[in-house]
Design an enzyme around this catalytic site. Structure first.
Site, PDB file in Angstrom:
ATOM      1  N   CYS A 228      12.550 -34.576 -13.706  1.00  0.00           N
ATOM      2  CA  CYS A 228      12.497 -34.914 -12.283  1.00  0.00           C
ATOM      3  C   CYS A 228      12.811 -33.717 -11.396  1.00  0.00           C
ATOM      4  CB  CYS A 228      13.467 -36.055 -11.992  1.00  0.00           C
ATOM      5  SG  CYS A 228      12.621 -37.635 -11.818  1.00  0.00           S
TER       6      CYS A 228
ATOM      7  N   LYS B 189       9.805 -32.571  -9.345  1.00  0.00           N
ATOM      8  CA  LYS B 189       9.130 -33.474  -8.407  1.00  0.00           C
ATOM      9  C   LYS B 189       8.938 -32.817  -7.041  1.00  0.00           C
ATOM     10  CE  LYS B 189      10.130 -37.821  -8.123  1.00  0.00           C
ATOM     11  NZ  LYS B 189      10.786 -39.142  -8.050  1.00  0.00           N
TER      12      LYS B 189
ATOM     13  N   ASP C  39      10.700 -48.643  -2.693  1.00  0.00           N
ATOM     14  CA  ASP C  39      10.675 -48.765  -4.149  1.00  0.00           C
ATOM     15  C   ASP C  39       9.468 -48.033  -4.718  1.00  0.00           C
ATOM     16  OD1 ASP C  39      12.815 -50.226  -5.436  1.00  0.00           O
ATOM     17  OD2 ASP C  39      12.266 -51.916  -4.156  1.00  0.00           O
ATOM     18  N   ASP C  40       9.543 -47.708  -6.005  1.00  0.00           N
ATOM     19  CA  ASP C  40       8.438 -47.046  -6.685  1.00  0.00           C
ATOM     20  C   ASP C  40       7.527 -48.068  -7.345  1.00  0.00           C
ATOM     21  OD1 ASP C  40       9.317 -44.526  -6.003  1.00  0.00           O
ATOM     22  OD2 ASP C  40      10.602 -44.371  -7.767  1.00  0.00           O
TER      23      ASP C  40
ATOM     24  N   ASP D 136      12.267 -48.110 -13.235  1.00  0.00           N
ATOM     25  CA  ASP D 136      11.778 -48.793 -12.033  1.00  0.00           C
ATOM     26  C   ASP D 136      11.668 -50.302 -12.255  1.00  0.00           C
ATOM     27  OD1 ASP D 136      11.554 -46.424 -10.594  1.00  0.00           O
ATOM     28  OD2 ASP D 136       9.530 -46.033 -11.339  1.00  0.00           O
TER      29      ASP D 136
ATOM     30  N   HIS E 137      -4.452 -42.651 -21.715  1.00  0.00           N
ATOM     31  CA  HIS E 137      -5.392 -41.553 -21.565  1.00  0.00           C
ATOM     32  C   HIS E 137      -4.711 -40.278 -22.005  1.00  0.00           C
ATOM     33  CE1 HIS E 137      -8.706 -39.205 -19.918  1.00  0.00           C
ATOM     34  NE2 HIS E 137      -7.797 -38.410 -19.365  1.00  0.00           N
ATOM     35  N   SER E 138      -5.463 -39.372 -22.631  1.00  0.00           N
ATOM     36  CA  SER E 138      -4.914 -38.087 -23.066  1.00  0.00           C
ATOM     37  C   SER E 138      -5.889 -36.977 -22.729  1.00  0.00           C
ATOM     38  CB  SER E 138      -4.630 -38.099 -24.573  1.00  0.00           C
ATOM     39  OG  SER E 138      -5.841 -38.275 -25.298  1.00  0.00           O
TER      40      SER E 138
ATOM     41  N   ASP F 295      17.023 -47.080  -9.434  1.00  0.00           N
ATOM     42  CA  ASP F 295      17.409 -46.131 -10.482  1.00  0.00           C
ATOM     43  C   ASP F 295      17.547 -44.759  -9.839  1.00  0.00           C
ATOM     44  OD1 ASP F 295      14.633 -46.060 -10.050  1.00  0.00           O
ATOM     45  OD2 ASP F 295      14.234 -45.247 -12.035  1.00  0.00           O
TER      46      ASP F 295
END
Length: 722
Positions: free
Chosen positions: A401, A404, A431-432, A471, A522-523, A606
């Site tokens: 984080c 960010k 909120d997320d 979250d 997904h990658s 959080d």
């Protein structure tokens, strides 16, 4: 023109953090093999240097002076450090087994795991005695006993050189602390059997100086809380009982299929085992062509040969280097105080000058790991665009984080978006996540991803999963389904498959434990590893949002803070390995039970990238309240305050600090703005806060009541105490 960085195409795995592997790691840091991914497996973040153990026991060295910091060393070498104990090698599938995680595949491997003891098989040993190895528990047990007062009663099992050195060290320490002591040394054969007579005579005299009682040709029958009963029925009274005998190879080696000699891995002069892709070194190996006793000098001198041969093997070369051990070496034996005995070529030396020589050799060896070079930043191009250097900064960008985008910039960008027109989707301010209503079912949905802050993909996946699940848990919801989004640095197809297998098996386990199912993802390849999850959760009750707190509600935090500053220091090679591993362990702690216990919270979030103050401000603004934080009540991770006092900050700290510009300036206050990765839950509790706290602590959470809500809307005050 700068040469391209090669993608990884081969896996080199070092099993164990012994002296040889530590030296190989250091050499690898100076000159890695392009295209080879290095992994180190060790049970602990540090590896003790046994040569200084007697000096530590005697009181000449601190505990930290004995440790090789594998976390810092691995970071410097660009290696994946896996903290776990190897339990097997599958030579057919070419993988290492480690408890509690997916198997670790290798192309070339090396084993340096030392030896173990068979003393725990003695009746009562496990309950009432302690082996000299591993060093950590032994060192702590000895320090606890040494700190007591009154007469001492000590017994040591094992009369070899190591046992005598330890006995003399314990005797010296007790004498230095003014404690009268009765010390017993028990040996099933003759004390110092096999040592040259001149050296043996001097060491026996030194034992006599400390009035050590010798019990030769004595076999232990039973150990109790009051002492040792020998097979001849003699009773040896003792309060502190230590074992320094019975050294043997680790049991799991017998299941590998490798050729062994008395349980030890048989190796050729190239340090290869019977499997040419598996090398071995140190005390766990037996040199078949030139047998030698188990001694650290051979492990140290094997390091340059092992380093060179590993590189040649990975590069497909057949011209491996041969290791030729010397026939004799300088033996240096501590005598308790700052004196030592030296022996070579039949000559014996004794006195303070020999201890100085031993100390110089030991300190020089450890200096190789204390004084690690710091990577220099690349020279910036010139000319360049105005402001580019300032954006880059003078230190590496943090992972997790800490990388960010700042809260203010994020909020301004989101304000430009139009409100949703869907009736079944309700954004939750601050909120997320969003609330989705389908029929009579209420769901919350969120997404989160992290730039890797540790090379081990399993540890990183656990952290990313707990971070994303935070979250869902913060709204009191139950995790339901998850998709994974993975970005890997460019790898060969085989290594990409190995890495994806480790990540997805771990992700499945984490989500299944939380009650959710992995349903897809997904990658892709990219610049660096990034792991993220989109998650839905079910709400059987109204979700806990940020808007229900009221003045007087107490604030509970379920995890210590400080992960941002610790990982920032780790990126710069400035954090102790024990601090880093402890921080990562906290990031992997699930908040599922905490969420259930906090189900009566009036508001909850959080604590992640915006720091404790930033996320508390979200509660304040959405609840039309203020808050008071009690600074001395906020729990901190080990090492966080020390690093903050040194001025170390995460890259996101300046933006977080802008949230409360008038906050006090101190090392502890700065940690309130430290970005957290997979941090704890912050909850406003309307009633029974102390009872709630007790329930959290009973579940193992390092929770604390850290403040209360006030009626000063949008204002957070930080006080030094309650």
């Amino acid at each position: 023109m700068k040469s391209p960085t090669l993608p990884y195409s081969k896996d080199l795995v070092l099993v164990g953090g012994g002296h040889t592997h530590a030296l190989v790691l250091r050499k690898w840091a100076m000159q890695p093999l392009p295209g080879a991914r290095l992994t180190v497996i060790n049970p602990a973040p540090t590896a003790p240097y046994s040569g200084m153990l007697p000096g530590f026991l005697a009181g000449h060295y601190s505990r930290e002076e004995l440790d090789i910091d594998l976390v810092r060393l691995a970071r410097l070498a660009g290696a994946r450090l896996i903290l776990g104990k190897a339990t097997g090698i599958d030579i057919q599938r070419k993988c290492i087994k480690v408890s509690g995680r997916p198997d670790i595949a290798f192309d070339t491997a090396s084993v340096d795991i030392g030896i173990t003891s068979d003393l725990p098989d003695l009746k009562g040993f496990t309950d009432f005695a302690i082996p000299a190895k591993p060093l950590g528990p032994f060192a702590q047990a000895w320090q606890n006993y040494l700190s007591k007062s009154g007469p001492a009663a000590v017994a040591l099992i094992g009369g070899g050189v190591a046992g005598v050195e330890i006995t003399l060290a314990l005797a010296h320490a007790l004498k230095s602390h003014g404690r009268a002591a009765k010390i017993h040394l028990i040996e099933r054969k003759s004390v110092l059997e096999g040592l040259r007579s001149a050296s043996k005579t001097k060491l026996l005299a030194r034992l006599s100086d400390f009035s050590v009682h010798l019990h030769e040709h004595s076999h232990v029958q039973e150990i109790t809380g009051s002492g040792i009963t020998l097979q001849n029925k003699e009773f040896v009274p003792a309060e502190f009982i230590c074992g320094a005998a019975g050294a043997r190879a680790q049991d799991w080696l017998t299941q590998t299929g490798l050729d062994l000699h008395e349980g030890f891995i048989a190796i050729s002069p190239t340090l290869q085992s019977s499997h040419p892709e598996i090398f071995a070194t140190g005390d766990c190996a037996h040199m078949t062509a030139t047998p030698r006793p188990k001694a650290g000098v051979y492990a140290v001198r094997q390091a340059p040969v092992l380093y060179e041969n590993l590189r040649r093997q990975l590069a497909g070369r057949g011209d491996l280097v041969l290791y030729s051990p010397q026939t004799d070496y300088l033996k240096l034996i501590s005598l308790g105080g700052k004196a030592a005995l030296g022996e070579r070529f039949g000559m014996v030396f004794q006195g303070p000058s020999i201890w100085k020589l031993k100390n110089h050799i030991d300190q020089s060896f450890m200096a190789k790991f204390r004084d690690l070079p710091v990577a220099k930043p690349e020279k910036l191009p010139s000319p360049r665009a105005l402001g580019a250097a300032e954006v880059l900064g003078d230190k590496p960008m943090c992972g997790g984080c800490g990388s960010k985008i700042g809260q203010s910039a994020l909020a301004r960008s989101l304000q430009t978006l139009p409100a949703t027109t869907r009736q079944d989707v309700t954004p939750l301010p601050g909120d997320d996540a969003a609330l989705i209503q389908t029929g009579g079912v209420k769901q919350v949905m969120t997404t989160d991803h992290l730039r890797a802050l540790v090379e081990d993909p399993v540890t990183m996946t656990r952290i990313a999963a707990n971070h994303a699940l935070g979250d869902i848990w913060a709204m009191g919801a139950l995790p339901q389904a998850a998709t994974a989004t993975l970005i890997l640095p460019r790898l060969s197809e085989l290594l990409a498959e190995r890495t994806l297998r480790e990540i997805m098996q771990t992700a499945h386990a984490c989500m299944a434990e939380a009650g959710a199912a992995i349903v897809g993802g997904h990658s892709s390849f990219g610049a660096e590893t990034t792991i993220g999850f989109g998650i839905t959760g079910l709400c059987n009750t109204p979700p806990i949002t940020l808007s229900g707190a009221q003045p007087g509600h107490h604030l509970i935090l379920t995890k210590p803070v400080g992960s941002g500053v610790i990982m920032a220091a780790d990126m710069q090679g400035l954090a102790k390995g024990a601090w880093v591993s402890n921080a990562m362990a906290h990031m992997q702690i699930s908040q599922a039970k905490a969420s259930q216990i906090l189900c009566q919270a009036s508001a909850m979030t959080d604590v992640t990238g915006f720091g404790l103050v930033g996320h508390l401000m979200n509660i304040c603004q959405n609840s039309n309240c203020g808050a008071t934080l009690w600074l001395d009540k906020v729990p901190l991770l080990d090492g966080a305050l020390v690093l903050s006092e040194q001025g170390i900050k995460s890259t996101l700290f300046p933006q977080n600090r802008e949230i409360l510009p008038k906050a006090p300036h101190s090392a502890r206050a700065d940690l309130m703005f430290d970005p957290q990765t997979a941090g704890g839950l912050l909850a406003a509790i309307p009633v029974n806060a102390e009872e709630t706290l007790e329930r959290l602590r009973a579940e193992g959470y390092e929770a604390a009541i850290i403040g209360e809500m006030t009626d000063q809307i949008g204002h957070i005050s930080i006080s030094e105490s309650t």
